[in-house]
Scaffold this active site. Structure first.
Site, mmCIF file in Angstrom:
data_model
loop_
_atom_site.group_PDB
_atom_site.id
_atom_site.type_symbol
_atom_site.label_atom_id
_atom_site.label_comp_id
_atom_site.label_asym_id
_atom_site.label_seq_id
_atom_site.Cartn_x
_atom_site.Cartn_y
_atom_site.Cartn_z
ATOM 1 N N ASP A 1 44.599 40.359 38.077
ATOM 2 C CA ASP A 1 44.718 41.511 38.958
ATOM 3 C C ASP A 1 45.519 41.069 40.182
ATOM 4 O OD1 ASP A 1 42.894 40.093 40.547
ATOM 5 O OD2 ASP A 1 41.172 41.261 39.866
ATOM 6 N N HIS B 1 43.131 37.691 41.525
ATOM 7 C CA HIS B 1 42.514 36.629 40.731
ATOM 8 C C HIS B 1 43.421 36.163 39.591
ATOM 9 C CE1 HIS B 1 39.219 39.121 42.431
ATOM 10 N NE2 HIS B 1 38.715 37.930 42.726
ATOM 11 N N SER C 1 34.289 35.477 44.483
ATOM 12 C CA SER C 1 34.659 36.031 43.181
ATOM 13 C C SER C 1 35.382 35.051 42.265
ATOM 14 C CB SER C 1 35.542 37.269 43.371
ATOM 15 O OG SER C 1 36.707 36.954 44.124
#
Length: 378
Positions: free
Chosen positions: A353, A356, A62
């Site tokens: 978040d 990240h 991600s």
């Protein structure tokens, strides 16, 4: 290569340097470009505008995913909805796990290749993007196939299949000779391992019952090495492999594995990341000696991010132990959504978040990463 692209991405500290230093940086990139282009005739004919690479390809998790998970309805690792993308172009959520651009986007922008690195599975992908690079990464992925099984996302094996499909399309559109030149002279960015260590091992009993951590790392490094060799067999020659970040300092780790302190990193996770990084780096050194005409660079993201966390005021941050979205302690992906409260000023936060970093943090880290990739001083 646009001069404004460099100034836009340099961190505040670098922006404060003199114009002489900036010019030296610009010309350094220029001469590195000449160095790479002079290695083969193919590179000379493919690389345009004195860029060091004709294209960038990204694989992994991600950190670099730009939207390949958008159509995976069952996955827990999807973010093509607000507030993700709040500061992206037009405020549009695209599947990037941040408020803005990812490191993959910033790298192609910094090199002057294009503005963003599109996801290969983007239904709006254009033929012209085949020539300058695409993104195969999938949030939740790792070197260990178990990581993507837990997250219900695309594994590295799946990503290789997408890459093979890409190669066929490239050859159909560019011809065999030009396609091979692009494949051989482009850069391959790989960012994996965080989900392996943090999720597949520490948050899953399956691997802990099979291996102690040093043994698991040996398995991970072997899987990583096999992946690089497969890419090499498909034409890749320039690899930039991002190590594990300081996992113990992620807000989600502090929440789940911390011992009551919202300010202290979880040392066990950081030590695990460092141990993995040391073994991965050694394997990369070995591969450099055994894969002819290859260049594998280990990119240590661990200390770049840790420096931001330990010295936030130096970079204009105030909040280091939670993200901007929701409470910032546990919300990530589906849990960071339209109904989540947001911080008043995201520029004060290192994390978007609970897992990240923000675009601002990436814009500070990426130039250091590029310094490693291009082997220049800035």
């Amino acid at each position: 290569m646009k001069f404004n692209n460099f100034m836009k991405l340099l961190p505040p500290l670098c922006a404060a340097r003199t114009s002489t230093i900036t010019l030296l940086y610009y010309f350094s990139v220029y001469y590195v470009s000449i160095f790479f282009c002079s290695h083969t005739e193919a590179a000379m004919t493919t690389t345009q505008n004195n860029l060091p690479f004709p294209a960038i390809f990204s694989f992994g998790d991600s950190i670099v995913d730009t939207g390949n998970n958008n159509n995976l309805r069952m996955t827990i690792a999807r973010c093509n909805f607000p507030p993700y993308g709040k500061d992206f172009m037009g405020g549009k959520p695209t599947g990037r796990f941040s408020n803005g651009k990812t490191p993959a986007d910033l790298i192609v922008e910094l090199l002057g290749i294009k503005e963003i690195l599109p996801a290969y599975l983007d239904p709006n992908l254009q033929i012209k993007d085949l020539y300058t690079g695409v993104n195969f990464a999938s949030g939740g992925c790792g070197f260990d196939p178990l990581s993507s099984k837990i997250a219900l996302t695309y594994s590295l094996s799946d990503q290789l299949d997408f890459f093979k499909d890409y190669i066929e399309k490239l050859r159909d559109n560019a011809g065999e000779e030009r396609a091979n030149s692009i494949l051989n002279n482009s850069a391959y960015l790989v960012s994996a391992s965080a989900n392996d260590i943090g999720t597949a091992y520490f948050n899953s009993r399956i691997r802990q019952l099979q291996y102690d951590f040093p043994s698991y790392v040996s398995v991970l490094v072997s899987l990583a090495s096999d992946f690089f060799k497969e890419l090499y067999g498909l034409g890749a020659r320039n690899f930039f492999v991002v190590g594990a970040p300081p996992l113990g300092c992620l807000p989600s780790t502090i929440t789940v594995a911390g011992r009551g302190s919202r300010k202290e990193c979880v040392e066990k996770y950081n030590q695990a990341a460092q141990f993995f990084n040391s073994k991965l780096s050694a394997e990369i050194d070995s591969l450099n000696n055994n894969l002819p005409q290859s260049r594998l660079v280990y990119v240590d993201i661990y200390y770049s991010l840790l420096d931001l966390i330990q010295n936030p005021n130096k970079y204009g941050f105030e909040i280091v132990d939670r993200g901007c979205c929701g409470t910032g302690t546990i919300e990530v992906a589906l849990a960071c959504n339209t109904f989540s409260l947001l911080c008043a000023d995201v520029s004060k936060y290192i994390f978007w978040d609970s897992y990240h970093p923000t675009e601002k943090a990436y814009k500070i880290i990426v130039p250091a990463l590029m310094k490693k990739i291009l082997n220049i001083s800035i």
